[in-house]
Write a protein that holds these residues in place. Structure first.
Motif, PDB file in Angstrom:
ATOM      1  N   ALA A 176      21.021 -14.322 -73.495  1.00 44.76           N
ATOM      2  CA  ALA A 176      21.546 -13.821 -74.707  1.00 44.76           C
ATOM      3  C   ALA A 176      20.372 -13.115 -75.830  1.00 44.76           C
ATOM      4  O   ALA A 176      21.030 -12.353 -76.513  1.00 44.76           O
ATOM      5  CB  ALA A 176      22.747 -13.544 -75.260  1.00 44.76           C
ATOM      6  N   HIS A 177      19.821 -13.863 -75.655  1.00 43.14           N
ATOM      7  CA  HIS A 177      18.883 -13.512 -77.021  1.00 43.14           C
ATOM      8  C   HIS A 177      17.280 -12.832 -76.364  1.00 43.14           C
ATOM      9  O   HIS A 177      16.239 -12.425 -77.661  1.00 43.14           O
ATOM     10  CB  HIS A 177      18.517 -14.718 -77.576  1.00 43.14           C
ATOM     11  N   ILE A 178      17.250 -12.579 -75.562  1.00 38.67           N
ATOM     12  CA  ILE A 178      16.013 -11.740 -75.131  1.00 38.67           C
ATOM     13  C   ILE A 178      15.862 -10.768 -74.124  1.00 38.67           C
ATOM     14  O   ILE A 178      16.838 -10.295 -73.050  1.00 38.67           O
ATOM     15  CB  ILE A 178      15.129 -13.546 -74.036  1.00 38.67           C
ATOM     16  N   SER A 179      15.817  -9.951 -75.124  1.00 39.00           N
ATOM     17  CA  SER A 179      15.833  -8.446 -73.811  1.00 39.00           C
ATOM     18  C   SER A 179      15.945  -8.408 -72.732  1.00 39.00           C
ATOM     19  O   SER A 179      14.825  -9.244 -72.153  1.00 39.00           O
ATOM     20  CB  SER A 179      14.894  -6.891 -74.530  1.00 39.00           C
ATOM     21  N   SER A 180      16.158  -7.450 -72.160  1.00 35.09           N
ATOM     22  CA  SER A 180      16.757  -7.320 -70.192  1.00 35.09           C
ATOM     23  C   SER A 180      15.622  -6.036 -70.076  1.00 35.09           C
ATOM     24  O   SER A 180      16.529  -5.565 -69.249  1.00 35.09           O
ATOM     25  CB  SER A 180      18.126  -7.598 -69.978  1.00 35.09           C
ATOM     26  N   GLY A 181      15.043  -5.406 -71.431  1.00 35.50           N
ATOM     27  CA  GLY A 181      14.817  -4.217 -70.638  1.00 35.50           C
ATOM     28  C   GLY A 181      13.415  -4.049 -69.939  1.00 35.50           C
ATOM     29  O   GLY A 181      12.647  -5.005 -70.419  1.00 35.50           O
ATOM     30  N   ILE A 182      13.711  -2.694 -69.635  1.00 36.94           N
ATOM     31  CA  ILE A 182      11.863  -2.296 -68.414  1.00 36.94           C
ATOM     32  C   ILE A 182      11.930  -0.697 -69.167  1.00 36.94           C
ATOM     33  O   ILE A 182      12.803  -0.028 -68.585  1.00 36.94           O
ATOM     34  CB  ILE A 182      12.028  -2.741 -67.384  1.00 36.94           C
ATOM     35  N   CYS A 183      10.768  -0.805 -70.018  1.00 39.47           N
ATOM     36  CA  CYS A 183      10.115   1.028 -69.990  1.00 39.47           C
ATOM     37  C   CYS A 183      10.198   1.970 -68.366  1.00 39.47           C
ATOM     38  O   CYS A 183       9.737   1.556 -67.489  1.00 39.47           O
ATOM     39  CB  CYS A 183       9.200   0.826 -71.149  1.00 39.47           C
ATOM     40  N   ASP A 184      10.421   3.052 -69.024  1.00 38.81           N
ATOM     41  CA  ASP A 184      10.109   3.801 -67.600  1.00 38.81           C
ATOM     42  C   ASP A 184       8.814   4.077 -67.385  1.00 38.81           C
ATOM     43  O   ASP A 184       7.964   4.199 -65.864  1.00 38.81           O
ATOM     44  CB  ASP A 184       9.647   5.366 -68.120  1.00 38.81           C
ATOM     45  N   THR A 185       7.331   3.532 -68.012  1.00 38.68           N
ATOM     46  CA  THR A 185       6.158   3.415 -67.567  1.00 38.68           C
ATOM     47  C   THR A 185       6.304   1.887 -66.801  1.00 38.68           C
ATOM     48  O   THR A 185       5.480   2.066 -65.697  1.00 38.68           O
ATOM     49  CB  THR A 185       4.518   2.978 -68.930  1.00 38.68           C
ATOM     50  N   CYS A 186       6.045   1.052 -66.945  1.00 40.08           N
ATOM     51  CA  CYS A 186       6.499  -0.348 -66.433  1.00 40.08           C
ATOM     52  C   CYS A 186       7.216  -0.207 -64.645  1.00 40.08           C
ATOM     53  O   CYS A 186       7.070  -0.184 -64.240  1.00 40.08           O
ATOM     54  CB  CYS A 186       6.976  -1.312 -66.807  1.00 40.08           C
ATOM     55  N   VAL A 187       8.655   0.457 -64.938  1.00 36.51           N
ATOM     56  CA  VAL A 187       9.451   0.617 -63.755  1.00 36.51           C
ATOM     57  C   VAL A 187       8.058   1.732 -62.706  1.00 36.51           C
ATOM     58  O   VAL A 187       8.332   1.591 -61.139  1.00 36.51           O
ATOM     59  CB  VAL A 187      10.354   2.051 -63.983  1.00 36.51           C
ATOM     60  N   SER A 188       7.735   2.494 -63.676  1.00 36.65           N
ATOM     61  CA  SER A 188       6.461   3.352 -62.152  1.00 36.65           C
ATOM     62  C   SER A 188       5.833   2.645 -61.737  1.00 36.65           C
ATOM     63  O   SER A 188       5.518   2.836 -60.491  1.00 36.65           O
ATOM     64  CB  SER A 188       5.939   4.517 -62.823  1.00 36.65           C
ATOM     65  N   THR A 189       5.021   0.917 -62.900  1.00 42.01           N
ATOM     66  CA  THR A 189       4.051   0.755 -61.934  1.00 42.01           C
ATOM     67  C   THR A 189       4.845  -0.459 -61.332  1.00 42.01           C
ATOM     68  O   THR A 189       4.386  -0.655 -59.832  1.00 42.01           O
ATOM     69  CB  THR A 189       3.512  -0.291 -63.231  1.00 42.01           C
ATOM     70  N   LEU A 190       5.648  -0.336 -60.794  1.00 41.12           N
ATOM     71  CA  LEU A 190       6.253  -1.599 -60.344  1.00 41.12           C
ATOM     72  C   LEU A 190       6.625  -0.992 -59.272  1.00 41.12           C
ATOM     73  O   LEU A 190       6.545  -1.602 -58.350  1.00 41.12           O
ATOM     74  CB  LEU A 190       8.292  -2.299 -61.284  1.00 41.12           C
ATOM     75  N   ARG A 191       7.321   0.420 -58.973  1.00 37.32           N
ATOM     76  CA  ARG A 191       7.751   0.837 -58.081  1.00 37.32           C
ATOM     77  C   ARG A 191       6.081   1.458 -56.893  1.00 37.32           C
ATOM     78  O   ARG A 191       6.173   0.630 -55.686  1.00 37.32           O
ATOM     79  CB  ARG A 191       7.916   2.485 -58.151  1.00 37.32           C
ATOM     80  N   ALA A 192       5.157   1.098 -57.906  1.00 33.78           N
ATOM     81  CA  ALA A 192       3.922   1.420 -56.945  1.00 33.78           C
ATOM     82  C   ALA A 192       3.420   0.200 -56.122  1.00 33.78           C
ATOM     83  O   ALA A 192       3.240  -0.199 -55.197  1.00 33.78           O
ATOM     84  CB  ALA A 192       2.618   2.311 -57.350  1.00 33.78           C
ATOM     85  N   SER A 193       3.766  -0.823 -57.387  1.00 32.75           N
ATOM     86  CA  SER A 193       3.445  -2.388 -56.505  1.00 32.75           C
ATOM     87  C   SER A 193       3.840  -2.548 -55.575  1.00 32.75           C
ATOM     88  O   SER A 193       3.495  -2.916 -54.818  1.00 32.75           O
ATOM     89  CB  SER A 193       3.380  -2.796 -57.704  1.00 32.75           C
ATOM     90  N   LEU A 194       5.271  -2.215 -55.323  1.00 31.11           N
ATOM     91  CA  LEU A 194       6.297  -2.855 -54.243  1.00 31.11           C
ATOM     92  C   LEU A 194       5.506  -1.995 -53.415  1.00 31.11           C
ATOM     93  O   LEU A 194       6.218  -2.060 -52.338  1.00 31.11           O
ATOM     94  CB  LEU A 194       7.851  -2.410 -55.081  1.00 31.11           C
ATOM     95  N   ALA A 195       6.015  -0.485 -53.223  1.00 32.07           N
ATOM     96  CA  ALA A 195       5.751   0.345 -52.427  1.00 32.07           C
ATOM     97  C   ALA A 195       3.946   0.087 -51.857  1.00 32.07           C
ATOM     98  O   ALA A 195       3.322  -0.248 -50.215  1.00 32.07           O
ATOM     99  CB  ALA A 195       5.413   2.200 -53.067  1.00 32.07           C
ATOM    100  N   PHE A 196       3.161   0.061 -52.657  1.00 30.43           N
ATOM    101  CA  PHE A 196       2.161  -0.510 -51.599  1.00 30.43           C
ATOM    102  C   PHE A 196       2.020  -2.163 -51.190  1.00 30.43           C
ATOM    103  O   PHE A 196       1.569  -2.167 -49.977  1.00 30.43           O
ATOM    104  CB  PHE A 196       0.796  -1.014 -53.031  1.00 30.43           C
TER     105      PHE A 196
END
Length: 523
Positions: A48-68
């Motif tokens: 509850a004390h640590i952020s669970s956010g993810i920015c749009d740039t990291c989302v794009s990188t994650l999508r590309a990595s998973l797609a690869f």
């Protein structure tokens, strides 16, 4: 719920998406925490004390990595299936790398793929890559990920074509054009004059010329090159364009150019100034962005099945497809409802998630929410000229859309909105709507001081200056001031014998912002 003001992946500040929430992207549901687990086997510690956010740039990188990763696994399975169907028995076998801890490889499933009937597959050591992730805690086992580097044939052809062109010609690769100029393809240097960009590239990046975007996925993006003074470096012969150069290299110098793939090398002939010409037709544009959009006409590699619009890359086509997703899409952060998913996503990003697609001021780095605000700032603060000038009457505008509005309304005399009551025609629906109060008699805008009602908000605003004694219209001859423009006009005619058009009378009060000119009022 954990705070999402810090990206869990890169620590970027801002209002970000939640890792554990579900989001729709191109009709697919995404949960970013699950995607990280599938792609990297990473499980983030819940707190509850640590952020669970993810920015749009990291989302794009994650999508590309998973797609690869999915592409690699799918390609592996496809090759095995082909080998089975053709009854080919290559000398292939799977060997597990030796690990001090006896860890199992994630690629071990390859050994059991055919249960004895599959030909043995030998993976040479130089073709195998091993990724070892060692957590800080020594009690956790090491994770070994092994995969075979299978290069997609079309991607290899794209890269080979680009390398051949770079090696045997003087084309100049560049990234893009910003407000400060053209961006170097190898670093972040920017030059207003493409001649200076070429001199910089030849002086500072000659050794790395052939490595330009060596890891670039050319099915998703374009490569932009300047072909000014295009020359074959093998024989110094001048070339008209890239197509002529390719034919020349193949026929005269026996080089290999693959023509059975889509073309993602977009050619421009850069020059200094505010006019951008297409080298493949006679089209001319006042912004480089508009020229790039036009190039989709000449590089129509992918076509929309609904509207037949053509695009150079699959990425651009996928972005365009979202504009056809119509329905009722409610904002996840407020009560607004939008007719398309694309409009809803744009609203959420700009209004609630803090995203901006407008670059900062190139001189003082001030951020803006719109092109109009930024260009207005450039004119007022940094004395930049309003660059979009009418070639009929020489009026200047800070946005191309305002210039086009002016031309259509005042010079082309477009009047496409017609009143159904009296047949009078107007330039815009906004003007028609304002006109309709003459027929309906509606007076929805009431003065809070004297209770008078008006049909238009603009008229009420003009009326309120009477109560505020706002005498902004001053006679330049006798210094008398007036509340309304019509009063000054009448005064000039009756007292000084001067007849002036209302449009020529200006206020003595300094404007708080640049006027929208023709876009501010319709007629």
């Amino acid at each position: 719920m954990a705070h999402c003001n810090v990206c869990r992946c890169c620590l970027a500040q801002g209002l970000h998406k939640d890792l554990n929430s579900s989001y729709l992207w191109l009709d697919k549901t995404e949960i970013y925490a699950d995607m990280m687990l599938e792609c990297f086997s990473i499980v983030l510690s819940p707190s509850a004390h640590i952020s669970s956010g993810i920015c749009d740039t990291c989302v794009s990188t994650l999508r590309a990595s998973l797609a690869f990763k999915r592409m690699v696994l799918q390609s592996e399975q496809e090759l095995i299936t082909r080998a089975q169907d053709l009854d080919i028995k290559p000398k292939v076998k799977v060997e597990l790398t030796e690990n001090s801890g006896g860890d199992d490889s994630d690629d071990y499933f390859l050994a059991d793929a055919g249960n004895g009937d599959v030909p043995k597959i030998t993976i040479k050591k130089k073709k195998t890559r091993t990724l070892i992730i060692s957590p800080e805690c020594n009690s956790q086992p090491k994770v070994n990920l092994m995969w075979t580097a299978h290069m997609n044939l079309d991607k290899r052809k794209h890269k080979d074509n680009l390398r051949t062109i770079l090696q045997y010609s003087n084309v100049l690769p560049f990234k893009n054009k910003s407000l400060l100029g053209y961006m170097c393809g190898y670093c972040d240097a920017t030059y207003p004059d493409p001649v200076d960009l070429r001199a910089h590239t030849e002086a500072d990046h000659e050794e790395e010329r052939l490595n330009f975007k060596s890891n670039f996925d050319m099915t998703e993006y374009n490569v932009q090159v300047d072909i000014s003074d295009l020359t074959c470096t093998l024989c110094n012969e001048k070339m008209e364009n890239l197509n002529v150069l390719k034919d020349h290299l193949v026929k005269i110098h026996k080089k290999i150019i693959y023509n059975d793939i889509k073309d993602h090398i977009i050619q421009f002939r850069l020059k200094k100034g505010d006019v951008y010409d297409c080298i493949m037709c006679s089209a001319t544009y006042e912004t480089f962005k508009m020229l790039k959009q036009h190039m989709n006409v000449h590089y129509g590699n992918y076509t929309c099945s609904k509207c037949d619009s053509a695009f150079a890359t699959k990425r651009s086509l996928n972005a365009h497809r979202s504009t056809h997703q119509e329905g009722s899409f409610k904002c996840e952060h407020c009560e607004k409802v939008f007719a398309s998913r694309a409009k809803k996503q744009y609203h959420e990003k700009t209004k609630h998630l803090g995203a901006r697609n407008i670059s900062n001021c190139p001189f003082c780095n001030e951020p803006f929410r719109s092109y109009y605000q930024r260009n207005q700032h450039l004119v007022k603060v940094h004395n930049s000229e309003a660059q979009y000038k009418c070639n009929v009457c020489n009026k200047a505008y800070i946005l191309k859309s305002l210039l086009m509005y002016h031309i259509k309304k005042n010079h082309l005399m477009e009047r496409n909105a017609q009143c159904t009551e009296c047949g009078y025609r107007f330039f815009s629906k906004k003007a028609l709507k304002a006109h309709m109060v003459k027929h309906t008699g509606e007076r929805n805008y009431q003065c809070e001081v004297c209770q008078k009602s008006y049909a238009r908000k603009y008229t009420l605003r003009e009326h309120m200056r009477i109560h505020n004694n706002d005498r902004r219209f001053k006679c330049a001859i006798c210094s008398m001031s007036f509340v309304q423009k019509c009063s000054l006009k009448s005064h000039l005619l009756s007292n000084h014998g001067i007849s002036m058009a209302a449009s020529d009378i200006t206020t003595t009060e300094p404007e708080k912002e640049l006027p929208l000119n023709d876009a501010s009022k319709d007629s």
